[in-house]
Design a protein around this motif. Sequence first.
Motif, short mmCIF file in Angstrom:
data_model
loop_
_atom_site.label_atom_id
_atom_site.label_comp_id
_atom_site.label_asym_id
_atom_site.label_seq_id
_atom_site.Cartn_x
_atom_site.Cartn_y
_atom_site.Cartn_z
N LEU A 123 21.18 1.26 -32.84
CA LEU A 123 21.51 1.05 -33.98
C LEU A 123 20.07 0.96 -35.27
N ASP A 157 17.59 3.77 -33.58
CA ASP A 157 17.57 5.07 -34.21
C ASP A 157 18.73 5.42 -35.10
N PRO A 158 18.84 5.05 -36.41
CA PRO A 158 19.93 4.94 -37.05
C PRO A 158 20.24 6.77 -37.07
N ARG A 159 19.03 7.26 -37.21
CA ARG A 159 19.76 8.92 -37.95
C ARG A 159 20.74 9.24 -36.04
N ALA A 175 22.15 7.75 -34.39
CA ALA A 175 23.84 6.33 -34.99
C ALA A 175 24.98 7.63 -35.45
N ILE A 176 24.37 7.57 -36.63
CA ILE A 176 25.81 8.26 -37.47
C ILE A 176 25.32 10.00 -37.31
N ILE A 181 30.17 2.85 -41.97
CA ILE A 181 28.74 2.98 -41.92
C ILE A 181 29.79 1.31 -43.03
N ILE A 195 29.61 -1.97 -40.51
CA ILE A 195 27.92 -2.23 -40.60
C ILE A 195 27.34 -3.06 -41.71
N PRO A 210 21.01 -4.11 -39.49
CA PRO A 210 19.58 -2.69 -40.26
C PRO A 210 20.36 -2.02 -41.50
N SER A 257 17.48 1.00 -43.49
CA SER A 257 17.39 2.32 -42.86
C SER A 257 18.65 2.27 -42.38
N LEU A 258 20.08 1.99 -42.31
CA LEU A 258 21.18 2.53 -41.99
C LEU A 258 22.18 3.51 -43.55
N ILE A 296 11.57 4.39 -41.02
CA ILE A 296 12.68 3.06 -40.44
C ILE A 296 11.63 2.41 -40.40
#
Length: 227
Positions: A10, A13-15, A17-18, A33, A36, A50, A53-54, A196
């Motif tokens: 996460l 690279d939160p992108r 992960a999502i 979401i 977290i 994060p 950034s998340l 990020i």
Amino acid sequence: MAFINFILELLKDPRAAIAGWIAMGVAPTLGFIFLIVFIETGVVFFPFLPGDSLLFAAGVFAAPDAVTGKAALPLHFLLPVVWLAPIVGDQCNYFIGHFFGRRIIQSGKVKAMTPERIAKTEKMIEKWGPLAVFLGRFFPFIRTFMPFISGISGMRWSRFAPFSVLGGLVWSSLFTLLGYFFGNIPAVQDHFELVIVLILLVSLAPTIIGLFKAKFGKKKPAAHAAQ
């Protein structure tokens, strides 16, 4: 170990992960979401999650696709989730600090809660009063410790809650909408990981500067006294 790997991915690279969560459906994604953001704010043991950034990455997925015109995460579902998570988290953390704060600090189990960070948070409260609750929302680590220290310090909940709610709403809206409006710009898409990192650096900069001042500022009076 699985949880640690989850957090590392996460942070990295939160992108991505999502995107993985979205493959499971919108409801699970919104749930992750919420979880977290809630844990970062509401559980004093996890200040390193994060949040900024998340939210930015979530906002990117809420923007309509340039080709289909559809969004992977409907903004009208995402916003209530990111509004509610920090507000509920703050209240939980406040009462954890109010009832158990002294024992948690004395136990030494929260390694991230260093004396310098506690002192910085307490100074913000002393200087700004309940307004510090609002301002602290925008600083990583401080936003986790602020409601906790507010509970310990004896700040009345009736003074804490309005600034906590306002801070949660403004912070979550700001980063989510930044991703929504700017995340799909080609330059941002091509250098998303760099963006990020920049978000993290900008968020952490005031805390790092404060720690340096706290550490090196103490040496100057001693040097003058020696003269």
